[in-house]
Write a protein that holds these residues in place. Structure first.
Motif, PDB file in Angstrom:
ATOM      1  N   PHE A 127      35.521 -25.411  67.952  1.00  0.00           N
ATOM      2  CA  PHE A 127      34.145 -25.601  68.384  1.00  0.00           C
ATOM      3  C   PHE A 127      33.242 -25.412  67.171  1.00  0.00           C
ATOM      4  CE2 PHE A 127      35.066 -21.128  68.935  1.00  0.00           C
ATOM      5  CZ  PHE A 127      33.923 -20.477  68.480  1.00  0.00           C
ATOM      6  N   GLY A 193      31.214 -28.031  71.782  1.00  0.00           N
ATOM      7  CA  GLY A 193      32.624 -28.041  72.157  1.00  0.00           C
ATOM      8  C   GLY A 193      33.137 -26.675  72.560  1.00  0.00           C
ATOM      9  N   PHE A 194      32.237 -25.752  72.887  1.00  0.00           N
ATOM     10  CA  PHE A 194      32.602 -24.383  73.264  1.00  0.00           C
ATOM     11  C   PHE A 194      33.488 -24.378  74.506  1.00  0.00           C
ATOM     12  CE2 PHE A 194      31.919 -20.730  75.971  1.00  0.00           C
ATOM     13  CZ  PHE A 194      31.987 -19.645  75.115  1.00  0.00           C
TER      14      PHE A 194
END
Length: 372
Positions: A127, A193-194
């Motif tokens: 991420f 993108g966590f």
């Protein structure tokens, strides 16, 4: 192996690698940097068996091969090299020749087959984080250092947590030496993108090496694969072996009752505490804080040096509190607080003090009192 490379392509990275290659390990070859050619550049690798580094740098490659040479000597040569380009050429018996028109070095190398493997992380889930924000988080975390012979995982490591909230996703670093604790939160962007995951403990030494490679602009990829923590830039990757252990349960300490807040001008408090440390020493570390009638009185005493006392006007209209703290811990915290005013949450002479910037819940320090 033979290639030509610009000095400024590798000068900085060789400087930053010294912390990894310079650390003593059970293998002599870890004091070396591994150089491997590819089609259009070279790959530099270094490891101390806990932290591994790999980076790609463009070069004109005439012949393929690899070599392992002293990271310190190679850095010194590149730093002092008089021309803006260097030619590397592999010789017999692991020697390497570094030269240009008027300068020539021959360095003793080691067998590259003995160089430890650096884990491959191609399929790790990453991420994005702001490089500068992550750099500041690490600085705040590793400021809480411990003795070199310390072995407890929660003391020599920093806990990283990925917390999925209702309105925001948070990456949190928590660091402690038992006498104090710091908590730093980073709010991830929606497109970062966590993904939430289990908490991990990362060695402070490894994070210190990561910090050397983080820029003041741009993003970095951060991820975990198996027992490795990974930070990846466009052309450089750092991989750190995770620590196994239990981090102390700290969440209850984060609960702040704002009725016990005492507001200070950051700079006035900082200078007051710095003046107190003139008297303190390793043996006599404590400073007495006495809160009463809209005033803070600090006192320090050291039979080997002398005494000091200072008053500061504040807003405080509760029952008097007399408590002792190590002023260095407050100074360390205040160094990273950028707001004009700071809040000291002080309940009594037995509870920890919570230090945080005004209107900034993302960074706080918890400092334990000392015996008077």
């Amino acid at each position: 192996m033979k290639f030509t490379i610009l000095k400024n392509e590798i000068s900085d990275v060789l400087s930053r690698l010294q912390g990894i290659a310079g650390r003593k390990t059970s293998l002599a070859i870890t004091e070396n940097v591994l150089i491997r050619t590819s089609e259009n550049g070279v790959i530099l690798s270094a490891t101390d068996l806990e932290t591994g580094f790999e980076g790609f740098y463009p070069a004109e490659v005439e012949g393929q091969g690899e070599a392992a040479v002293s990271a310190r000597k190679l850095h010194d040569i590149v730093k002092m090299f008089p021309t803006d380009h260097l030619i590397f050429e592999e010789q017999d018996n692991n020697w390497i020749r570094i030269f240009s028109e008027n300068v020539e070095y021959h360095l003793v190398g080691m067998n590259t087959e003995d160089f430890p493997d650096i884990p491959k992380v191609a399929d790790a889930e990453f991420f994005l984080m702001k490089s500068e924000s992550f750099r500041r988080m690490i600085e705040k975390s590793i400021a809480i250092s411990v003795a070199g012979d310390e072995k407890r995982e929660h003391m020599i490591g920093v806990q990283l947590e990925k917390i999925a909230g209702e309105s925001e996703n948070i990456v949190r670093l928590v660091s402690t030496d038992i006498k104090r604790l710091s908590k730093i939160d980073y709010v991830c962007d929606a497109e970062s993108g966590f993904m939430p995951g289990e908490a991990i403990i990362i060695p402070k030494k490894g994070l210190g090496e990561v910090n050397k490679f983080l820029e003041f602009e741009g993003d970095v990829n951060v991820g975990v694969k198996d027992n490795h923590f990974i930070v990846k830039k466009d052309n450089e990757t750092i991989i750190i072996n995770l620590l196994e252990g239990e981090f102390p349960k700290y969440q209850e300490l984060l609960k702040v009752d704002e009725t016990f807040d005492v507001i200070f001008n950051r700079d006035l408090l900082m200078m007051m505490l710095k003046r107190m440390t003139i008297i303190t020493s390793e043996e006599y570390r404590s400073v007495i804080f006495y809160f009463e009638n809209d005033e803070l009185v600090t006192r320090a005493a050291n039979p080997n040096v002398g005494e000091s006392k200072e008053k500061l006007s504040i807003s405080f209209n509760r029952e008097p509190i007399e408590v002792a703290f190590n002023p260095k811990y407050f100074i360390d915290a205040l160094n990273f607080i950028e707001t004009e005013h700071v809040l000291l949450n002080i309940k009594n002479n037995e509870s920890p003090c919570i230090v945080r910037g005004e209107n900034n819940p993302n960074y706080l320090n918890i400092i334990m009192p000392m015996k008077i």
